[in-house]
Write a protein that holds these residues in place. Structure first.
Motif, PDB file in Angstrom:
ATOM      1  N   ARG A   1      20.379  12.817   7.254  1.00 40.52           N
ATOM      2  CA  ARG A   1      19.020  12.206   7.245  1.00 40.52           C
ATOM      3  C   ARG A   1      18.290  12.644   6.179  1.00 40.52           C
ATOM      4  O   ARG A   1      17.100  12.180   6.113  1.00 40.52           O
ATOM      5  CB  ARG A   1      18.339  12.402   8.705  1.00 40.52           C
ATOM      6  CG  ARG A   1      18.979  11.521   9.730  1.00 40.52           C
ATOM      7  CD  ARG A   1      18.762  10.071   9.527  1.00 40.52           C
ATOM      8  NE  ARG A   1      19.157   9.300  10.547  1.00 40.52           N
ATOM      9  CZ  ARG A   1      18.400   8.080  10.988  1.00 40.52           C
ATOM     10  NH1 ARG A   1      17.465   7.892  10.231  1.00 40.52           N
ATOM     11  NH2 ARG A   1      18.948   7.435  11.717  1.00 40.52           N
TER      12      ARG A   1
ATOM     13  N   ARG B   1      19.577   9.172   2.539  1.00 43.55           N
ATOM     14  CA  ARG B   1      20.210   8.447   3.822  1.00 43.55           C
ATOM     15  C   ARG B   1      21.719   8.486   3.659  1.00 43.55           C
ATOM     16  O   ARG B   1      22.506   8.504   4.531  1.00 43.55           O
ATOM     17  CB  ARG B   1      19.577   7.171   4.216  1.00 43.55           C
ATOM     18  CG  ARG B   1      18.169   7.099   4.677  1.00 43.55           C
ATOM     19  CD  ARG B   1      18.040   7.957   5.642  1.00 43.55           C
ATOM     20  NE  ARG B   1      16.502   8.054   6.234  1.00 43.55           N
ATOM     21  CZ  ARG B   1      15.561   8.909   5.725  1.00 43.55           C
ATOM     22  NH1 ARG B   1      16.021   9.872   5.191  1.00 43.55           N
ATOM     23  NH2 ARG B   1      14.538   8.841   6.513  1.00 43.55           N
TER      24      ARG B   1
ATOM     25  N   VAL C   1       8.563   3.337  -0.673  1.00 45.26           N
ATOM     26  CA  VAL C   1       9.575   4.437  -0.876  1.00 45.26           C
ATOM     27  C   VAL C   1      10.214   4.345  -2.092  1.00 45.26           C
ATOM     28  O   VAL C   1      11.071   3.361  -2.303  1.00 45.26           O
ATOM     29  CB  VAL C   1      10.381   4.380   0.566  1.00 45.26           C
ATOM     30  CG1 VAL C   1      11.415   5.460   0.534  1.00 45.26           C
ATOM     31  CG2 VAL C   1       9.472   4.525   1.724  1.00 45.26           C
TER      32      VAL C   1
ATOM     33  N   ASP D   1      -1.414  -2.192   5.530  1.00 44.91           N
ATOM     34  CA  ASP D   1      -0.205  -1.492   6.085  1.00 44.91           C
ATOM     35  C   ASP D   1       0.113  -0.133   5.312  1.00 44.91           C
ATOM     36  O   ASP D   1       0.563  -0.120   3.915  1.00 44.91           O
ATOM     37  CB  ASP D   1       0.997  -2.500   6.047  1.00 44.91           C
ATOM     38  CG  ASP D   1       2.441  -1.819   6.704  1.00 44.91           C
ATOM     39  OD1 ASP D   1       2.134  -0.543   7.238  1.00 44.91           O
ATOM     40  OD2 ASP D   1       3.332  -2.234   6.528  1.00 44.91           O
ATOM     41  N   TYR D   2      -0.265   1.055   5.786  1.00 47.19           N
ATOM     42  CA  TYR D   2      -0.110   2.113   5.050  1.00 47.19           C
ATOM     43  C   TYR D   2       1.325   2.993   5.373  1.00 47.19           C
ATOM     44  O   TYR D   2       1.613   3.965   5.246  1.00 47.19           O
ATOM     45  CB  TYR D   2      -1.105   3.178   5.242  1.00 47.19           C
ATOM     46  CG  TYR D   2      -2.599   2.631   4.442  1.00 47.19           C
ATOM     47  CD1 TYR D   2      -3.461   1.976   5.191  1.00 47.19           C
ATOM     48  CD2 TYR D   2      -2.795   2.712   3.087  1.00 47.19           C
ATOM     49  CE1 TYR D   2      -4.608   1.446   4.481  1.00 47.19           C
ATOM     50  CE2 TYR D   2      -3.737   2.451   2.590  1.00 47.19           C
ATOM     51  CZ  TYR D   2      -4.889   1.762   3.471  1.00 47.19           C
ATOM     52  OH  TYR D   2      -5.847   0.941   2.662  1.00 47.19           O
ATOM     53  N   GLU D   3       2.128   2.320   6.477  1.00 49.20           N
ATOM     54  CA  GLU D   3       3.115   3.019   6.801  1.00 49.20           C
ATOM     55  C   GLU D   3       4.348   2.935   5.770  1.00 49.20           C
ATOM     56  O   GLU D   3       4.493   1.829   5.356  1.00 49.20           O
ATOM     57  CB  GLU D   3       3.519   2.594   8.195  1.00 49.20           C
ATOM     58  CG  GLU D   3       2.703   2.477   9.261  1.00 49.20           C
ATOM     59  CD  GLU D   3       2.327   3.787   9.626  1.00 49.20           C
ATOM     60  OE1 GLU D   3       3.301   4.706   9.701  1.00 49.20           O
ATOM     61  OE2 GLU D   3       1.214   4.021  10.069  1.00 49.20           O
ATOM     62  N   PHE D   4       5.217   3.880   5.769  1.00 53.76           N
ATOM     63  CA  PHE D   4       6.280   3.977   4.891  1.00 53.76           C
ATOM     64  C   PHE D   4       7.610   3.118   5.400  1.00 53.76           C
ATOM     65  O   PHE D   4       7.681   3.516   6.743  1.00 53.76           O
ATOM     66  CB  PHE D   4       6.769   5.362   4.320  1.00 53.76           C
ATOM     67  CG  PHE D   4       5.796   5.928   3.245  1.00 53.76           C
ATOM     68  CD1 PHE D   4       4.775   6.641   3.774  1.00 53.76           C
ATOM     69  CD2 PHE D   4       5.962   5.604   2.027  1.00 53.76           C
ATOM     70  CE1 PHE D   4       3.899   7.276   2.722  1.00 53.76           C
ATOM     71  CE2 PHE D   4       4.936   6.008   1.110  1.00 53.76           C
ATOM     72  CZ  PHE D   4       4.223   7.014   1.634  1.00 53.76           C
ATOM     73  N   ASP D   5       8.023   2.270   4.838  1.00 53.68           N
ATOM     74  CA  ASP D   5       9.229   1.677   5.249  1.00 53.68           C
ATOM     75  C   ASP D   5      10.347   2.417   5.157  1.00 53.68           C
ATOM     76  O   ASP D   5      11.170   2.238   4.138  1.00 53.68           O
ATOM     77  CB  ASP D   5       9.384   0.142   4.434  1.00 53.68           C
ATOM     78  CG  ASP D   5      10.573  -0.690   5.291  1.00 53.68           C
ATOM     79  OD1 ASP D   5      10.852  -1.447   4.803  1.00 53.68           O
ATOM     80  OD2 ASP D   5      10.923  -0.201   6.483  1.00 53.68           O
ATOM     81  N   VAL D   6      10.738   3.411   5.965  1.00 60.28           N
ATOM     82  CA  VAL D   6      11.752   4.313   6.091  1.00 60.28           C
ATOM     83  C   VAL D   6      12.220   4.590   7.384  1.00 60.28           C
ATOM     84  O   VAL D   6      11.410   4.805   8.430  1.00 60.28           O
ATOM     85  CB  VAL D   6      11.407   5.632   5.419  1.00 60.28           C
ATOM     86  CG1 VAL D   6      10.569   6.379   6.020  1.00 60.28           C
ATOM     87  CG2 VAL D   6      12.722   6.403   5.053  1.00 60.28           C
ATOM     88  N   ASP D   7      13.430   4.925   7.639  1.00 57.68           N
ATOM     89  CA  ASP D   7      13.876   5.273   8.858  1.00 57.68           C
ATOM     90  C   ASP D   7      13.571   6.785   9.259  1.00 57.68           C
ATOM     91  O   ASP D   7      13.864   7.686   8.398  1.00 57.68           O
ATOM     92  CB  ASP D   7      15.390   5.356   8.983  1.00 57.68           C
ATOM     93  CG  ASP D   7      16.076   3.741   8.656  1.00 57.68           C
ATOM     94  OD1 ASP D   7      17.186   3.818   8.381  1.00 57.68           O
ATOM     95  OD2 ASP D   7      15.468   2.958   8.973  1.00 57.68           O
ATOM     96  N   GLU D   8      12.878   7.106  10.340  1.00 58.49           N
ATOM     97  CA  GLU D   8      12.421   8.266  10.528  1.00 58.49           C
ATOM     98  C   GLU D   8      13.489   9.133  11.138  1.00 58.49           C
ATOM     99  O   GLU D   8      14.491   8.797  11.418  1.00 58.49           O
ATOM    100  CB  GLU D   8      11.441   8.104  11.658  1.00 58.49           C
ATOM    101  CG  GLU D   8      10.065   7.772  11.134  1.00 58.49           C
ATOM    102  CD  GLU D   8       8.885   8.025  12.074  1.00 58.49           C
ATOM    103  OE1 GLU D   8       9.297   8.693  13.288  1.00 58.49           O
ATOM    104  OE2 GLU D   8       7.844   7.615  12.021  1.00 58.49           O
ATOM    105  N   VAL D   9      13.358  10.441  10.492  1.00 61.50           N
ATOM    106  CA  VAL D   9      14.217  11.700  10.911  1.00 61.50           C
ATOM    107  C   VAL D   9      14.039  11.938  12.309  1.00 61.50           C
ATOM    108  O   VAL D   9      12.894  12.406  12.585  1.00 61.50           O
ATOM    109  CB  VAL D   9      14.236  12.695   9.896  1.00 61.50           C
ATOM    110  CG1 VAL D   9      15.197  13.862  10.175  1.00 61.50           C
ATOM    111  CG2 VAL D   9      14.517  12.380   8.471  1.00 61.50           C
TER     112      VAL D   9
ATOM    113  N   GLN E   1       0.682  -1.323  -0.009  1.00 67.19           N
ATOM    114  CA  GLN E   1       0.126  -0.056  -0.129  1.00 67.19           C
ATOM    115  C   GLN E   1       0.712   1.307  -0.047  1.00 67.19           C
ATOM    116  O   GLN E   1       0.494   2.350  -0.262  1.00 67.19           O
ATOM    117  CB  GLN E   1      -0.938  -0.048   1.249  1.00 67.19           C
ATOM    118  CG  GLN E   1      -1.707  -0.988   1.443  1.00 67.19           C
ATOM    119  CD  GLN E   1      -2.827  -1.191   0.241  1.00 67.19           C
ATOM    120  OE1 GLN E   1      -3.184   0.123  -0.329  1.00 67.19           O
ATOM    121  NE2 GLN E   1      -3.470  -2.237  -0.032  1.00 67.19           N
TER     122      GLN E   1
END
Lengths: 304, 387
Positions: A136, A105, A100, B295-303, A97
């Motif tokens: 970041r 990074r 990225v 799952d609508y979350e982005f798979d990314v490390d948060e700043v 859904q």
């Protein structure tokens, strides 16, 4: 002896070119959208026992190494294709859904982008791209100047742009992104209050379509807080060479070539834009297919 | 001396078009002590019509008037654009048969009409029915200015309300009101409160240009107040800036009060108070698990960055002014009196702004950088002691 001399000259020029490339990589300025992605040639040793064997060995070895590298990439692509689309299992891709597409990074993430301004055509704007201090996010900064270049023809000028490179596969084949299952573009940015233009370019083989793109606006808020921008793909309008066309159609999402950000709001001064990541996701609440219906006054042939 | 000879001189006939606008330039010169305003502009346009009954040279006059509009401050006035279109002679440029309609009938005049509409578009002026009537009367329905008009009418209505953070067309001239507008524009929390800590007091000798005490306006939300109250007093907070904010074509600068990220061991989980009502629990521990399709979350490390406690805009960017802001903040944030404040200010130049912007994202556990900051810390502590 003269043959050996020419050979040395060739190698020194190649090393100089590499140095220039490494220096230019910091500013990432260039007008060409296509380019090698982190492609580095292996250095061939100059010391050889006999001079008559040196060019043959080095040239053939370089060609062979290049071919081996491309065949290895082809093998990786075939293995990924057998595993599933984009190298992931089919079930994972179908139920995805949110994805990225670009994130910032590492230093290598900046090599996927090209920055350009009207300095290339004689203007006075400048733009730079680098990582922010905490590594970041990407920091896009520079100065916008709407002074037209003194070439006798331009009356208006002043733009700064950042465009993503076209993805390349083995043997420099053009690849594209498939965003068919998503309907919204997501950007996490932090700006200074200036409006930007988001451009999406489709993958097409025709030369006449190289200036066609789909555009929409991104209004930054300013301030120290991060901003989440969600632009549905239905809001992008069709434009050619910066002009909005009369015949409008929805953006086809199965072959996306690149995305770009353009600043040209006729306000001279410094600007900055921080980008955390760029993604696409599915908004179940958004069911609009296209926001701009055609006008019967402007396009009478479509309504006959 | 050699440079003028190296530059090729333009040929003699090219000088003649430059003199043509000079014929009508006199119309736009202010007569007597009149100012450059809409009345004098209208008078100049009407003078052209009076002097030139046949309207010879109207294209050059209209181009000249388009260039003079920003000087007279009428570039966003629709009636002035309609008056300029009215300068065109009527019924002359309309195509009368199909052959004239196929080719561009009177191309220079049509280009001039498109130029007028282009300037309207650039300044965001929406054309009206009178504009349409004038264009039909001058060029006809099937002409390029009419096509441009239709496109403007179509797309202006589409893009009129697409800015989620609108800025008023005319910014307030008062620096205090401008600061309030900027702070409200940047703050995403609607419950934040704008506070004026200090009004600008003009000096008697130099007037308004150099106030003895600059204005200080701050903004803080209740969540930020609570976060500042929970902040560990042994860890310093930083005043950083100035950072730029563009409001249309005006750049204002703001400062922020922020802190570094707390170390992981200090991140204590906030305890939920005792249950006061059994039928409406304050915490639900449901075990609904999310599947892949949900799952609508982005798979990314948060700043991860330090929290921002407050923002302010001041008339001056020096440390003494910002110290007054900190003192004003202590009225609503009593714990700020016990927290050391470190000032990380940059000079107000374009190059250092980027550096200060980068400074704002320092990594966690950043050590103090040099004796200057130590001196500033000591001064800040002394200031705290004095207050």
């Amino acid at each position: 002896p003269p043959f050996v001399g020419n050979h040395c000259v060739d190698y020194s020029s190649s090393s100089l070119q590499k140095k220039v490339t490494s220096v230019d990589r910091a500013s990432q300025q260039g007008k060409t959208e296509e380019g090698l992605q982190g492609h580095d040639h292996k250095e061939v040793a100059l010391d050889a026992p006999s001079p008559d064997r040196t060019p043959e060995v080095s040239f053939d070895k370089a060609i062979r190494d290049e071919a081996i590298e491309h065949f290895r990439r082809l093998k990786d692509e075939i293995v990924a294709h057998l595993r599933g689309p984009d190298g992931r299992p089919l079930q994972e891709v179908i139920m995805e859904q949110a994805r990225v597409v670009w994130q910032f990074r590492e230093k290598e993430d900046l090599d996927k982008w090209i920055v350009t301004s009207d300095k290339t055509i004689g203007g006075r704007s400048e733009i730079f791209l680098k990582m922010s201090k905490n590594n970041r996010s990407a920091l896009l900064y520079g100065t916008l100047s709407s002074e037209p270049p003194q070439d006798g023809d331009s009356r208006q000028s002043g733009y700064c742009a950042m465009i993503s490179r076209i993805p390349r596969g083995a043997f420099e084949r053009k690849l594209s992104y498939d965003w068919s299952q998503f309907n919204t573009l997501y950007l996490r940015v932090r700006g200074d209050g200036r409006p930007w233009m988001v451009n999406i370019r489709q993958d097409t083989e025709f030369i006449q379509r190289k200036n066609q793109m789909y555009s929409y606006f991104m209004f930054t808020r300013g301030g120290p807080y991060w901003q989440e921008v969600k632009i549905p793909f239905s809001k992008f309008f069709f434009s050619n060479q910066g002009r909005v066309r009369d015949v409008q159609g929805p953006l086809v999402l199965d072959k996306i070539s690149s995305i770009g950000f353009t600043l040209s709001d006729k306000v001279d001064g410094p600007f900055f834009l921080e980008i955390d990541f760029i993604g696409v996701f599915t908004d179940p609440a958004h069911t609009e297919e296209f926001a701009y219906e055609n006008s019967p006054v402007l396009n009478p042939r479509l309504f006959r | 001396k050699d440079e003028p000879w190296l530059v090729p001189r333009p040929p003699e006939p090219q000088r003649k078009p430059i003199k043509v606008p000079a014929m009508h330039e006199d119309l736009f010169k202010p007569s007597g002590n009149r100012e450059r305003d809409k009345a004098s502009f209208l008078n100049a346009v009407r003078s052209f019509g009076a002097h030139n009954v046949r309207k010879r040279g109207h294209v050059d006059f209209i181009y000249l008037a388009l260039r003079k509009m920003p000087e007279f401050g009428v570039e966003r006035d629709l009636s002035v654009y309609n008056l300029l279109l009215d300068v065109f002679p009527k019924e002359v440029f309309r195509p009368r048969n199909v052959i004239q309609r196929i080719f561009v009938h009177y191309p220079r005049q049509q280009e001039c009409g498109v130029a007028v509409l282009e300037q309207m578009e650039r300044h965001g002026v929406m054309p009206s029915a009178e504009t349409e009537f004038l264009l039909i009367q001058i060029f006809g329905r099937k002409s390029y200015p009419m096509l441009k008009f239709l496109r403007m009418k179509l797309w202006f209505t589409r893009f009129k309300n697409i800015n989620p953070y609108p800025v008023p067309r005319d910014l307030p001239q008062d620096p205090l009101d401008l600061a309030k507008l900027g702070l409200r524009h940047m703050e995403p929390d609607l419950s934040a409160k704008v506070t004026v800590y200090q009004m600008s007091l003009p000096s008697d000798s130099t007037g308004m240009e150099d106030p003895t005490q600059p204005h200080i306006v701050g903004i803080q939300s209740p969540d930020q107040q609570a976060a500042l109250a929970r902040h560990n007093p042994s860890r310093p907070v930083f005043v950083e800036g100035p950072f730029p904010l563009w409001l249309r074509n005006k750049c204002v600068y703001y400062h922020i009060l922020r802190a570094d990220l707390p170390p992981p061991e200090e991140e204590k989980v906030e305890e939920i108070p005792e249950e006061w009502e059994l039928y409406y629990p304050q915490k639900l521990d449901l075990e609904y698990s999310r599947s892949g399709w949900d799952d609508y979350e982005f798979d990314v490390d948060e700043v991860t960055e330090g929290p921002v406690f407050a923002m302010c805009m001041a008339g001056a960017h020096d440390q003494a002014t910002l110290i007054k802001w900190i003192q004003g903040l202590q009225e609503t944030n009593p714990t700020l009196a016990q927290i050391p404040v470190v000032f990380r200010l940059a000079r107000s130049t374009g190059e250092l702004l980027t550096t200060s912007r980068l400074e704002g994202q320092s990594p966690p556990h950043s050590p103090p950088k040099g004796p200057e900051e130590d001196d500033e810390t000591i001064q800040a502590e002394q200031q705290q002691g004095q207050s």
